[in-house]
Scaffold this motif. Sequence first.
Motif, PDB file in Angstrom:
ATOM      1  N   PRO A 154       0.839  -1.198   0.000  1.00 53.26           N
ATOM      2  CA  PRO A 154       0.000   0.000   0.000  1.00 53.26           C
ATOM      3  C   PRO A 154       0.878   1.255   0.000  1.00 53.26           C
ATOM      4  N   ASP A 174      -0.286  -0.571 -11.463  1.00 51.05           N
ATOM      5  CA  ASP A 174      -1.496  -0.406 -10.656  1.00 51.05           C
ATOM      6  C   ASP A 174      -2.052  -1.781 -10.301  1.00 51.05           C
ATOM      7  N   GLY A 175      -3.358  -1.842 -10.035  1.00 50.47           N
ATOM      8  CA  GLY A 175      -3.961  -3.104  -9.619  1.00 50.47           C
ATOM      9  C   GLY A 175      -3.791  -4.217 -10.642  1.00 50.47           C
ATOM     10  N   THR A 218      -0.272  -6.207   1.678  1.00 49.97           N
ATOM     11  CA  THR A 218      -0.847  -5.306   2.679  1.00 49.97           C
ATOM     12  C   THR A 218      -1.702  -4.308   1.924  1.00 49.97           C
ATOM     13  N   SER A 232      -9.357  -8.547   9.051  1.00 50.22           N
ATOM     14  CA  SER A 232      -8.223  -7.615   9.016  1.00 50.22           C
ATOM     15  C   SER A 232      -6.890  -8.274   8.702  1.00 50.22           C
TER      16      SER A 232
END
Length: 527
Positions: free
Chosen positions: A184, A241-242, A260, A495
């Motif tokens: 991230p 990117d993604g 992450t 999470s």
Amino acid sequence: MSALAPFANEPLAELRRAPERERLLAALRELDAELPLRVPVWIGDGRREGDAIVSTDPGAPGRVVAVAAAASAAEVDAAVADARAAFPSWAATPAAERAAALLRAAALLRERRARLTALAVRECAKPWDQADADVCEAIDFLEYYARGAVILAERDAAGELLQPPGERNVLVHRPRGVCGVIAPWNFPLAIPLGMTAAALATGNCALLKPAEQAPGCGGELVRALREAGVPAGAVALLPGDGATGAALAAHPQVQTIAFTGSVPVGLEILRAAAEAPARGARHLPRVVAETGGKNCVIVDADADLDDAVPGIIGSAFAYAGQKCSAASRVLVHEAIADALLERLAGAAQVLVVGQAETFGTTVPPVIERDAQERVARYAELAARTGRLVAGGETAVPAEGWFRAPVIAADLPSDSPVLHEEIFGPLLAVERVTGVDEACDRVDALAFALTGGLYCRNPRTVEHVIARSPVGNLYVNRAITGAMVGRQPFGGNRLSGTGTKAGGPDYLLHFTEPQVVTENTVRHGLVV
Ligand code: NAD
């Protein structure tokens, strides 16, 4: 390795000292003169530059910080093939030698510390103190995992299994193979480097896909690792990117994905991993996922508000609430709710909202326009369906993706503001009849990353600990700022997969354990 000093956290910069601030500002001026940084797709010795990915300063979106190529699916293939070719030799390199390379990388980061701090200020609008902590944590990960890998190898060699007569039992932890690292933007140095260092320390080859908002930081990390002696085949840089992340996660020859980021992307990666065998993988890909949170702070009636108010305000609004561990809900005993609300509102109103490069800023701009709009939507919903106690009245600079801090109260219990990750400077406060009602509300969430408790009764503290599902619980202190080796970090439930970055067990996730049992009674003369 036994000659190495025990691990200690890298000391934070003394930003109260004027010469220290001057040094950092000089580094920022030097960096600015160099912008934009050019970040290549960097596979082995091959570098391809391009301009598909552009990172800009969130506080001055006209300022381009880095221009990067985006790795295509074919380049992801090529990087995996290159890493597979390099793997046998890196895997066979003794743990102490791999560790030595990581320690040299840590030394390079120390040398470049001011520049890296300035880069995190520019590329991700981290205020100086936060950017400095990011660099320190990156160094910590290198130092900690280097030692951890050597300790693991020594443990394997010493042998911890039972050895009955006539039987030899050996447990070893081998590297898994190629590790895709998908990172991230909010810790643009520490998080990508932590995951990469763990993979490398244990003998895997790592392919780093930094966040599209922070390719400049990712490029500096791979440069340092290569210059420190990590072989070119063992670490590659795949900006993008993604789509680049998805190609990496779906690749049948990637054995481990260290991710992450947000829950939805984490779930996509887990899905891709489950489908890998159908695409020809001869293994179950392992996904190490650290994802989002909806972090609650419980404040009991006997709490010391002189502690609780600054602790909550710092946890909710430092770096504009853009830490995965940030506080987003406060569950306060009704007996002190009005007092706490009044003090939180007062404290939020005087927070310094400003450019990251201005010393003393607590609330910098959020990362991008989408984030600004997302936070605004939640703030409007909170105003419409509840009450704003501190309502974003602080003046913000006209340029940049700023959002003034907001505190909301009296929201309906099913409000999305209370259940969804907002990732910005918005804190919701709820009244409860006691800690049990607060624990029920925490327990009703699917997220379980961090949590906090302010309370002076030791029995209540034990009770809340026992009822708390979160991965990291902080008692009578802020809920952000986990440190390597002191607060191994990671969430439960949605999470995360329960790994603890910066803790003694983290490296095991990057290994393939093997047990060999030999019947030594059969030892004889080879003829
Ligand atoms: P994100 O999920 O949008 O992106 C993370 C990374 O995944 C980026 O590199 C992105 O390019 C990549 N990606 C996007 N789509 C992908 C796909 N389909 N397949 C593979 N990769 C893909 O998250 P973000 O906005 O960069 O970061 C913020 C999020 O990260 C928040 O949810 C925050 O809570 C979380 N976070 C968690 C931790 C933790 O330790 N638990 C730490 C930091 C951030």
